[in-house]
Structure formats: structure tokens, C-alpha cells
Design a protein around this motif. Sequence first.
Motif, PDB file in Angstrom:
ATOM      1  N   ARG A  57      16.519  12.523  41.653  1.00  0.00           N
ATOM      2  CA  ARG A  57      16.616  10.993  40.567  1.00  0.00           C
ATOM      3  C   ARG A  57      15.438  11.523  39.262  1.00  0.00           C
ATOM      4  NH1 ARG A  57      13.858   7.990  44.771  1.00  0.00           N
ATOM      5  NH2 ARG A  57      15.507   6.726  45.433  1.00  0.00           N
ATOM      6  N   SER A  58      14.820  12.920  39.199  1.00  0.00           N
ATOM      7  CA  SER A  58      14.109  13.401  38.502  1.00  0.00           C
ATOM      8  C   SER A  58      14.797  13.540  37.442  1.00  0.00           C
ATOM      9  CB  SER A  58      13.238  15.195  39.219  1.00  0.00           C
ATOM     10  OG  SER A  58      14.296  15.819  40.375  1.00  0.00           O
ATOM     11  N   VAL A  59      16.671  14.525  37.098  1.00  0.00           N
ATOM     12  CA  VAL A  59      17.252  14.535  36.851  1.00  0.00           C
ATOM     13  C   VAL A  59      17.076  13.982  35.473  1.00  0.00           C
ATOM     14  CG1 VAL A  59      18.980  12.981  36.990  1.00  0.00           C
ATOM     15  CG2 VAL A  59      19.242  14.701  35.603  1.00  0.00           C
ATOM     16  N   MET A  60      16.366  12.523  34.823  1.00  0.00           N
ATOM     17  CA  MET A  60      16.284  12.103  33.712  1.00  0.00           C
ATOM     18  C   MET A  60      15.386  13.098  33.372  1.00  0.00           C
ATOM     19  SD  MET A  60      17.056   7.632  33.036  1.00  0.00           S
ATOM     20  CE  MET A  60      15.726   7.365  32.270  1.00  0.00           C
ATOM     21  N   PRO A  61      13.922  12.417  33.745  1.00  0.00           N
ATOM     22  CA  PRO A  61      12.744  13.203  33.471  1.00  0.00           C
ATOM     23  C   PRO A  61      12.938  15.002  32.978  1.00  0.00           C
ATOM     24  CG  PRO A  61      12.514  12.415  35.027  1.00  0.00           C
ATOM     25  CD  PRO A  61      13.777  11.825  35.261  1.00  0.00           C
ATOM     26  N   ILE A  62      13.743  15.741  34.017  1.00  0.00           N
ATOM     27  CA  ILE A  62      13.751  16.169  33.293  1.00  0.00           C
ATOM     28  C   ILE A  62      14.409  17.196  32.181  1.00  0.00           C
ATOM     29  CG2 ILE A  62      14.616  19.577  34.503  1.00  0.00           C
ATOM     30  CD1 ILE A  62      13.855  18.676  36.986  1.00  0.00           C
ATOM     31  N   ALA A  63      15.979  16.514  32.142  1.00  0.00           N
ATOM     32  CA  ALA A  63      16.999  16.444  30.938  1.00  0.00           C
ATOM     33  C   ALA A  63      16.124  15.856  29.749  1.00  0.00           C
ATOM     34  CB  ALA A  63      17.882  15.289  31.541  1.00  0.00           C
TER      35      ALA A  63
END
Lengths: 219, 264
Positions: B93-99
Motif C-alpha cells: 500500500r505504501s506505493v502511493m506515498p512513496i511514488a
Amino acid sequence: MLFSAKHITVVLAGDDGRFRAVDDVSLELAREEILDITGPSGSGKSTLLHAIGRQTVSFDGAMYLDGASFLSYTPQRWRQLVALVQQKPVLAEGSVQENLMLPWSLDAFEKIPMPTDADLLEALGSAHLEDIALDRSIDRLSVGQQARVAFLRTLLTDPEVLLLDEVDAALDDVSAQAIGELTSAFIKRGKGAIRVRHRADDGRATSRLIMRAGQFVDE
Amino acid sequence: MNELGVITVSPLHLALASGFIIVTAVVLTLLKLGITRQYLFAAARAAAQLLFLGFVLAWIFELESVLPVLGVIAFMTGVAAFTVARRNPSAPRSVMPIAFIVLLSVSFIIVMIVANIIIGIDPWFDPRYFIPLAGLILGNSMSGVAIALERMFNDLDTRTDEIRSLVALGATPWECARSSVRDALRAGIIPNINTLSAIGLVFIPGIMSGQVLAGINPAIAAPYQIIVSFMISAGDSACSAIVTLWMYRYRFADNGMFLDPSVR
């Protein structure tokens, strides 16, 4: 005592929710000892072996190697010293030599002496693979020969304890026999081995435990 | 025509251009592809978004203030990060904040370098440069990051048995993942190399077409396009590299165990 595990519990997610695959289990292993763990499928033998080798995401309990807590080792160093050989070992593409030397591409082996070609040939001979050249492609070995190469790969990394997860279950008699001999020779050097087995008893074990529903039982 | 010699597009022109959409929609319907409705919706959306963008940009250009510029860039980054996450449904799920963090910081740094060190604009946030440059980097980096992540997570799952063996031998997460990370980065960055090779021969890139259509001498537009192309390839490579190197670790537990599909 070479190795001891105290109050090991592993909780896994199953179809009916979370359950204790291994339920508060303790065991000890002396030098020159082979401990066989048997029991029905799904009794938690393999999960216990994976927990001992730090090959589960998490577990509860404590383990000691030569009196030192597992917490004093990095997981990578522990896995090298208490080495698990899997039921279906995966060899990489390439030659026998490349596969046997694979561990030395890892940081965990920086301080461990690299085997010479002579060492590799000697190892192959000890597994009755003397007719296999070091540059032979892995694809051209039989399943049993591949299993022996994978076993040698772990032996060459000089672990203290070997964890064998049904390594001879799917093998021909010659290969199973060779792995049994290698295991006996290994513990005679002051090491230990824990085996999860299904095959008929080969008479090599120095002690035996039976597992049922996550716990050791008398029979 | 206006003072630059540009023909201004009128509503009549737009209506005529819509003929392309209508003809295509008829063909799609006759072929029974079942995507006519999606096509019409996307076309209407494109027109609305571009008209809206025109108004917003014109308004921001008038304001001459820094916050609206940063606001627009943050909004564009948010949409890009959302798109990356949507194209990687199995990613953590952390893909969005990291991106979001990576796309925003890389675009900002590169735009600052291009606008204020290479070109030299005044004020430093001049929206006429800042917003289109950031948009170019974001749009291209978004595809690069999405492809690289997709490739990396798929490759790791495909290599499950091999990675388990490596872990058993004492490999660290990086030692297990590095071949997948490199493979993914190649996949994310190679389209860039292809674009740089074909540019000017096979196609005239958007920004140069735009400048030429807007009446600028092609000989002046070309050097601009070189700067823009270099900037885009740097942004894409940097974003893909940082995001994959940051995210491969999420497929491993704290103790270095590989989180294969069966234990996730």
C-alpha cells in the motif's frame, strides 16, 4: 550442548483462521547427534524446522547455539550456521561449479574460506558424483544428482547444524543413501543434524521425536 | 491570426475536429469492440481537462505568486502517484506515498536546475516554464516508475523458489532482489533510450510541435527540445531507480524472509 530450542511457537494463518502450527516445543541437540522428527503430514514438523533455521517470518521462543542466543547473530549469519536444506532445492542455471560456489557471492560468506577446485572435486567424490565434471551444466543432471549437488552446496558452507527437510523423500535409493552417508560423516566432525523424515528409518538417527498437532508426543 | 502569426482555434474549429472522434466512434461500434462508450467518455474528458487546464494556467499566470504554482504541481504529482498505484494493484500500500514523494522531489529538483541554472527565469517560479516542465517530467516518470515496479514485483514472485534457496543460504534482501531490481530498471529506462534515438527522425516531439505551431522558428525550438529531452530522461531514470530501490525491501520481512504470494 551444541544447540537447544526452548518454547518454540509458530502461529500461522490457516483456512479456519490463525492456529498454532508449532505449540510450545523445546528440544536439545548434542554434538555428533542426528535427531529425527517424524509424524503425520500437517503436524508442524516442517514448520518447526523452518523456525529453527529462522526461515519463518516470525516465531516465539528462544534458541541457543553453543550457548549463545540466536539474537546475538544476524538472521543471515544464523541461516549460514544453522543451515536448512529444502525439500525442493533450487539450483541456478549454469555449471555444477557455479552452483557450488553460489554462497560465496553473498556477504554472509565474506569471512568463510572459499573452497578450491580440489575441495569441490573431493566433495563430489564423497557424494558418489566423481564422474561429474565441474563444468557440467546443471540441466544435464538427474533429479537425484541435483539434490546431491544442492546438499553439497550447503555442506561446503560449513554449518554447525544441518536441518534436513525431507531431503531424501523423492530420491532414488542411491542418492538417498549418499545423502545419509554424508550426514553421518558431517556429524562425526562435531556437528549436529535434525531431520524431518518420511522414508523408512535408515538407522542413522541417534534420537527420535514424534510430532502431532504441533507438539511432541510419546508415540 | 494573432500578432505572432498563429491561427487562433475557434469553437467552430473544435467542432470540426470532433468529426475525427465521431468517425472513430462509428467504426468502433461497427466492429462491435464494446469500447465506444469508453472512447467517447475519454475524448470528452480530454477536451474538458485541457480546456480547464487552459483556464487554470491562464489564471495562475496572472497571479504571479508562488503558492498556486506549487499547488498545481502537487496536484499533478498526486494524480501521477495514484496512477502508478492503480497500475500496480498487488504492490504494497505504501506505493502511493512513496511514488508521490519521489516524483515530487525529483521533478522539483530537475525543474529548478533547468529553469534557474540552465535557462535562468525570473521570477524563479515563473509558471510559464515551471508548470509545463514539471508536467513533462511527471508524465514520463509516471510511466517509467509504473513499468519498473510492475516488472520488479512480478519478477520477484516468479523467482520465489530461487529466492527461498538464497535466503536459506544466508542472502540479504538486496542479494535476493538485485537481479530483479536491475531487470526492472532496464525495462523502465529502455523506452527512454528508444525515444531519444528516434526523436526528430520518426516523430517531432510534443513540445517542439507546440512551439512550431505557436509560431516559433524551428531552429529556436530545437535546442529547447534537446534540453527538455535530456531533462525527461534524467527524471524518468532517477524516479524509477529511487522508487524500485526503496520498494523492493517491502517484499521482505524484518528478518530478511521473502514475503512470497503464499504468505502475503
